[in-house]
Design a protein around this motif. Structure first.
Motif, PDB file in Angstrom:
ATOM      1  N   LEU A 345       0.817  -1.225   0.000  1.00  0.00           N
ATOM      2  CA  LEU A 345       0.000   0.000   0.000  1.00  0.00           C
ATOM      3  C   LEU A 345       0.847   1.270   0.000  1.00  0.00           C
ATOM      4  CD1 LEU A 345      -2.505  -1.088   2.812  1.00  0.00           C
ATOM      5  CD2 LEU A 345      -2.956  -1.126   0.353  1.00  0.00           C
ATOM      6  N   LEU A 346       2.155   1.121   0.205  1.00  0.00           N
ATOM      7  CA  LEU A 346       2.976   2.286   0.522  1.00  0.00           C
ATOM      8  C   LEU A 346       3.294   3.165  -0.687  1.00  0.00           C
ATOM      9  CD1 LEU A 346       4.226   3.575   2.999  1.00  0.00           C
ATOM     10  CD2 LEU A 346       6.322   2.267   2.575  1.00  0.00           C
ATOM     11  N   ALA A 347       3.578   2.562  -1.846  1.00  0.00           N
ATOM     12  CA  ALA A 347       4.015   3.360  -3.000  1.00  0.00           C
ATOM     13  C   ALA A 347       3.001   4.436  -3.406  1.00  0.00           C
ATOM     14  CB  ALA A 347       4.346   2.446  -4.175  1.00  0.00           C
ATOM     15  N   PRO A 348       1.716   4.096  -3.620  1.00  0.00           N
ATOM     16  CA  PRO A 348       0.769   5.159  -3.986  1.00  0.00           C
ATOM     17  C   PRO A 348       0.556   6.179  -2.869  1.00  0.00           C
ATOM     18  CG  PRO A 348      -0.376   3.074  -3.652  1.00  0.00           C
ATOM     19  CD  PRO A 348       1.075   2.765  -3.654  1.00  0.00           C
ATOM     20  N   GLN A 349       0.670   5.740  -1.612  1.00  0.00           N
ATOM     21  CA  GLN A 349       0.530   6.679  -0.500  1.00  0.00           C
ATOM     22  C   GLN A 349       1.661   7.712  -0.528  1.00  0.00           C
ATOM     23  OE1 GLN A 349      -2.017   6.618   1.930  1.00  0.00           O
ATOM     24  NE2 GLN A 349      -1.217   8.621   2.517  1.00  0.00           N
ATOM     25  N   LEU A 350       2.889   7.256  -0.735  1.00  0.00           N
ATOM     26  CA  LEU A 350       4.041   8.163  -0.773  1.00  0.00           C
ATOM     27  C   LEU A 350       3.949   9.118  -1.951  1.00  0.00           C
ATOM     28  CD1 LEU A 350       6.891   5.620   0.068  1.00  0.00           C
ATOM     29  CD2 LEU A 350       5.903   7.323   1.600  1.00  0.00           C
ATOM     30  N   LEU A 351       3.546   8.603  -3.102  1.00  0.00           N
ATOM     31  CA  LEU A 351       3.409   9.452  -4.281  1.00  0.00           C
ATOM     32  C   LEU A 351       2.346  10.522  -4.058  1.00  0.00           C
ATOM     33  CD1 LEU A 351       4.225   9.995  -7.207  1.00  0.00           C
ATOM     34  CD2 LEU A 351       2.474   8.358  -7.930  1.00  0.00           C
ATOM     35  N   GLY A 352       1.222  10.109  -3.492  1.00  0.00           N
ATOM     36  CA  GLY A 352       0.162  11.078  -3.203  1.00  0.00           C
ATOM     37  C   GLY A 352       0.594  12.112  -2.186  1.00  0.00           C
ATOM     38  N   ASP A 353       1.391  11.709  -1.192  1.00  0.00           N
ATOM     39  CA  ASP A 353       1.839  12.657  -0.178  1.00  0.00           C
ATOM     40  C   ASP A 353       2.819  13.669  -0.748  1.00  0.00           C
ATOM     41  OD1 ASP A 353       0.261  11.620   1.818  1.00  0.00           O
ATOM     42  OD2 ASP A 353       1.781  10.236   2.547  1.00  0.00           O
ATOM     43  N   TRP A 354       3.671  13.240  -1.687  1.00  0.00           N
ATOM     44  CA  TRP A 354       4.575  14.196  -2.341  1.00  0.00           C
ATOM     45  C   TRP A 354       3.756  15.279  -3.055  1.00  0.00           C
ATOM     46  CZ3 TRP A 354       5.512  15.611  -7.471  1.00  0.00           C
ATOM     47  CH2 TRP A 354       6.675  16.356  -7.692  1.00  0.00           C
ATOM     48  N   ALA A 355       2.747  14.861  -3.799  1.00  0.00           N
ATOM     49  CA  ALA A 355       1.888  15.839  -4.478  1.00  0.00           C
ATOM     50  C   ALA A 355       1.115  16.685  -3.472  1.00  0.00           C
ATOM     51  CB  ALA A 355       0.921  15.107  -5.419  1.00  0.00           C
ATOM     52  N   LYS A 356       0.714  16.083  -2.354  1.00  0.00           N
ATOM     53  CA  LYS A 356      -0.024  16.827  -1.321  1.00  0.00           C
ATOM     54  C   LYS A 356       0.829  17.940  -0.730  1.00  0.00           C
ATOM     55  CE  LYS A 356      -0.476  14.854   2.713  1.00  0.00           C
ATOM     56  NZ  LYS A 356      -0.940  13.911   3.771  1.00  0.00           N
ATOM     57  N   ALA A 407      -3.487   9.166  -4.208  1.00  0.00           N
ATOM     58  CA  ALA A 407      -2.456   9.628  -5.141  1.00  0.00           C
ATOM     59  C   ALA A 407      -3.077  10.353  -6.330  1.00  0.00           C
ATOM     60  CB  ALA A 407      -1.617   8.443  -5.608  1.00  0.00           C
ATOM     61  N   ALA A 408      -4.135   9.782  -6.879  1.00  0.00           N
ATOM     62  CA  ALA A 408      -4.780  10.412  -8.038  1.00  0.00           C
ATOM     63  C   ALA A 408      -5.388  11.759  -7.660  1.00  0.00           C
ATOM     64  CB  ALA A 408      -5.856   9.476  -8.592  1.00  0.00           C
ATOM     65  N   ARG A 409      -5.981  11.824  -6.479  1.00  0.00           N
ATOM     66  CA  ARG A 409      -6.603  13.074  -6.021  1.00  0.00           C
ATOM     67  C   ARG A 409      -5.594  14.208  -5.977  1.00  0.00           C
ATOM     68  NH1 ARG A 409      -8.185  13.958   0.327  1.00  0.00           N
ATOM     69  NH2 ARG A 409      -9.387  15.888   0.167  1.00  0.00           N
ATOM     70  N   PHE A 410      -4.490  14.009  -5.254  1.00  0.00           N
ATOM     71  CA  PHE A 410      -3.550  15.109  -5.088  1.00  0.00           C
ATOM     72  C   PHE A 410      -2.709  15.360  -6.339  1.00  0.00           C
ATOM     73  CE2 PHE A 410      -4.475  14.637  -0.548  1.00  0.00           C
ATOM     74  CZ  PHE A 410      -4.684  15.982  -0.234  1.00  0.00           C
ATOM     75  N   GLY A 411      -2.546  14.342  -7.181  1.00  0.00           N
ATOM     76  CA  GLY A 411      -1.888  14.591  -8.456  1.00  0.00           C
ATOM     77  C   GLY A 411      -2.691  15.549  -9.313  1.00  0.00           C
TER      78      GLY A 411
END
Length: 426
Positions: A345-356, A407-411
């Protein structure tokens, strides 16, 4: 403290100021992070199945009641008190308005607990006495946060850091003691809130000694209340479109995947919460007060935002990438060995947090300029986008759908933010 405008700062000067402020708040950030990690570990090990999820749900419940003061009143207090002297009439007006609005927010919390106890407290299986004690703890914690905002507006970073360290230590100590005595998880969580609320006592002493809490008029300034009220509207949007959405998402996952399975998602979400807390603390103490003080100076504000955006993008990419590389070791260390199963579960969470993080850096401009309508619209659109993505992805990907939607939301919101603020950046 008024901001000097006689000499514009270069990009290197802006970056140096931001980094100095970041390092200056490092002790507070470290204390809060260490406290959060210890708390997670205690509940993961001693809280039984679902203990970590109950902790997150309780903290989310706290956020539902403290968002209006913290993301509304206190943000406005920092903006308006920062350039003023404590003995001035305007300072007293803003201070009094903040107290009145905080009291109103606490009253609304009490009404919510009275009218909807089942929806808010049902997961904890507690009675009316627990709810009343919760309200007391929320009142103490709100008072502490208000005094902390006053100290931060005055640039008393050392006092603010000391109080943050104490807050973290008291919270963790209370949970450890309660669980050691055999208390239930809901009882331990209530002890955690009350212990943190007691930090208001030394906070009041420090603020009084610094002369930051002058006597106030019995009748608050209506103008100050109205202007601070604009920040409350922003906080209402955070409450409805962020905190309440998180609360509802967790309940949906619990119903669909059980408490034990939701713990896997919650472990990744708690890890995210910990470093997001670091980011919020740094930006709230080193970036937002400066941005608010430059609200009328487009050139310096643009230089500040552009520089901080580059620093955040690089630092977040480095830090989050390191977390990804260490995931197999980190999740068992922070929680229990069984939580290694949450690694997928971690990869999309980290990607979304970077965009956040980049998105929040941009959106701080709306807060600093009190652009209420636009801020609320962005929060509402972001929440609606998340709801749609969850409805699309959860049935197809199961538990993985939650971080994918994040991830999609914050991207998408970041892409919009870079377009919307293009004149502020270039």
């Amino acid at each position: 403290m008024p901001v000097s405008t006689s000499q514009p700062e270069s990009r290197s000067m802006v970056a140096a100021r931001f980094l100095r402020g970041s390092v200056g708040s490092g002790v507070a950030v470290g204390a809060r992070t260490a406290g959060a990690l210890l708390l997670n570990k205690l509940l993961a090990v001693y809280g039984g199945p679902g203990g970590l999820t109950l902790l997150a749900h309780f903290q989310n419940l706290m956020a539902l009641f403290t968002t209006l003061p913290n993301d509304g009143v206190h943000v406005g207090v920092v903006k308006y008190l920062a350039p003023l002297r404590p003995n001035s009439g305007r300072y007293r007006a803003w201070l009094g308005a903040g107290l009145v609005l905080n009291a109103g927010a606490l009253l609304l919390s009490g009404l919510a607990l009275l009218l909807a106890p089942g929806q808010l407290l049902g997961l904890f299986g507690t009675g009316a006495g627990w709810g009343l004690t919760l309200l007391l703890g929320l009142g103490l914690l709100t008072a502490y946060a208000f005094v902390g905002a006053v100290l931060l507006a005055a640039g008393r970073l050392r006092a603010y850091v000391g109080l943050t360290v104490l807050l973290s230590a008291l919270g963790v100590g209370a949970v450890a003691g309660a669980l050691g005595l055999g208390w239930s998880v809901p009882g331990a969580l209530l002890a955690y809130l009350l212990a943190q609320g007691l930090t208001v006592l030394p906070a009041l002493v420090l603020a009084r000694r610094a002369g930051l809490l002058p006597s106030l008029r019995l009748r608050p300034s209506r103008l100050a209340v109205r202007q601070l009220g604009r920040f409350l509207l922003m906080a209402v949007s955070v409450l409805l479109f962020s905190k309440a959405v998180d609360f509802g998402l967790r309940e949906v996952l619990i119903r669909q995947f059980s408490l034990a399975q939701t713990d896997l998602w919650q472990a990744v979400a708690k890890l995210s919460d910990n470093y997001t807390m670091v980011f919020s603390a740094v930006m709230g103490s080193a970036y937002y007060p400066r941005l608010a003080a430059l609200s009328g100076q487009l050139g310096q504000r643009r230089r500040l935002v552009r520089t901080v955006l580059v620093v955040v993008a690089a630092a977040a990419a480095l830090g989050l990438g390191l977390l990804w590389l260490l995931r197999g070791w980190l999740l068992p260390l922070l929680f229990t060995p069984s939580f290694a199963a949450a690694g997928f579960l971690l990869a999309p969470q980290l990607l979304g947090d970077w965009a956040k993080f980049l998105t929040w850096t941009l959106l701080f401009q709306l807060t600093a300029q009190a652009q209420v309508g636009r801020y609320v619209a962005v929060q509402a659109a972001s929440a609606a986008l998340l709801a749609g993505l969850l409805a699309l992805l959860l049935p197809r990907y199961g538990l993985l759908g939650a971080p994918l939607a994040h991830a999609a939301r914050f991207g998408l919101v970041l892409a919009w933010g870079l377009w919307y603020f293009r004149r502020e950046l270039w």
